[in-house]
Design an enzyme around this catalytic site. Structure first.
Site, mmCIF file in Angstrom:
data_model
loop_
_atom_site.group_PDB
_atom_site.id
_atom_site.type_symbol
_atom_site.label_atom_id
_atom_site.label_comp_id
_atom_site.label_asym_id
_atom_site.label_seq_id
_atom_site.Cartn_x
_atom_site.Cartn_y
_atom_site.Cartn_z
ATOM 1 N N SER A 9 0.809 -1.210 0.000
ATOM 2 C CA SER A 9 0.000 0.000 0.000
ATOM 3 C C SER A 9 0.850 1.271 0.000
ATOM 4 C CB SER A 9 -0.978 -0.063 1.185
ATOM 5 O OG SER A 9 -1.991 0.895 1.077
ATOM 6 N N ASP A 38 -10.466 -4.425 -3.686
ATOM 7 C CA ASP A 38 -9.761 -3.628 -2.682
ATOM 8 C C ASP A 38 -10.599 -2.399 -2.351
ATOM 9 O OD1 ASP A 38 -7.973 -1.878 -1.305
ATOM 10 O OD2 ASP A 38 -6.266 -2.845 -2.276
ATOM 11 N N HIS A 93 -7.827 -5.647 0.794
ATOM 12 C CA HIS A 93 -6.622 -4.815 0.800
ATOM 13 C C HIS A 93 -5.435 -5.581 1.399
ATOM 14 C CE1 HIS A 93 -4.435 -1.101 0.421
ATOM 15 N NE2 HIS A 93 -4.192 -1.024 1.720
#
Length: 188
Positions: A76, A142, A169
């Site tokens: 991320s 996600d 995610h």
């Protein structure tokens, strides 16, 4: 050039709101260690209110000098931080492997609080030329990083995104406490 003295080592870089103990990071570190790859998972400062300069310094300190034995796996916001670090490296360099999980370089509609951090993203053109094995992994569902954001990043880096169905995610709360796709990308 890989020499007999180039030793593999790995860094796993977490994202926004996370710590080294979260999600699949510890599992992956254990797998790398079992493969004889010394691995670090640094705690990036103030993960709920990340400062780009402080995160960049923490990544720089952890990763050190990259070479063909270096492996970096990022998740991320950690992906953007790692890409910025790589972009800042002077001269000629070569990274052994880079795995980006739910990576992005564009502002996230679901997390406008990160707009200041994301800013203008990162110029990634040409980075792939310095990386031996480059893998971009995303989910098909996600809630924080739209799949199109990760696909765009993968396209800019010149690789297709690998899709893991139903992984959200890639958080423990999504049921993801191991990530075999990241391990396979490094082992291949």
């Amino acid at each position: 050039m890989t020499t007999g003295t180039t030793r593999r080592r790995a860094s796993i870089i977490h994202g926004y709101g996370a710590s080294p103990e979260d999600h699949w990071f510890g599992w992956l570190a254990e797998q790398f260690e079992a493969d004889g790859i010394p691995t670090t998972v640094p705690a990036l400062p103030n993960p709920l209110d990340p400062d780009p300069a402080r995160w960049a310094e923490a990544v720089r300190a952890d990763v050190g000098t990259v070479d063909e034995g270096s492996v970096i796996v990022a998740h991320s916001l950690g992906c953007l931080t790692v890409l910025r670090h790589l972009r800042s490296l002077p001269g000629s360099w070569r990274l052994g492997a880079l795995v980006l999980v739910s990576g992005f370089v564009d502002p996230l509609p679901a997390l406008p609080a990160l707009d200041r951090y994301v800013g203008d993203g990162c110029e990634v053109a040409g980075l792939g030329d310095h990386i031996g094995r480059l893998t971009v992994i995303r989910s098909d569902a996600d809630p924080y990083v739209p799949p199109g954001h990760t696909d765009r990043l993968a396209g800019l880096l010149g690789v297709p995104a690998e899709v893991v169905p139903g992984a959200g995610h890639f958080l423990a709360s999504d049921g993801v406490t191991s990530l075999r796709e990241a391990l396979a990308a490094v082992r291949s």
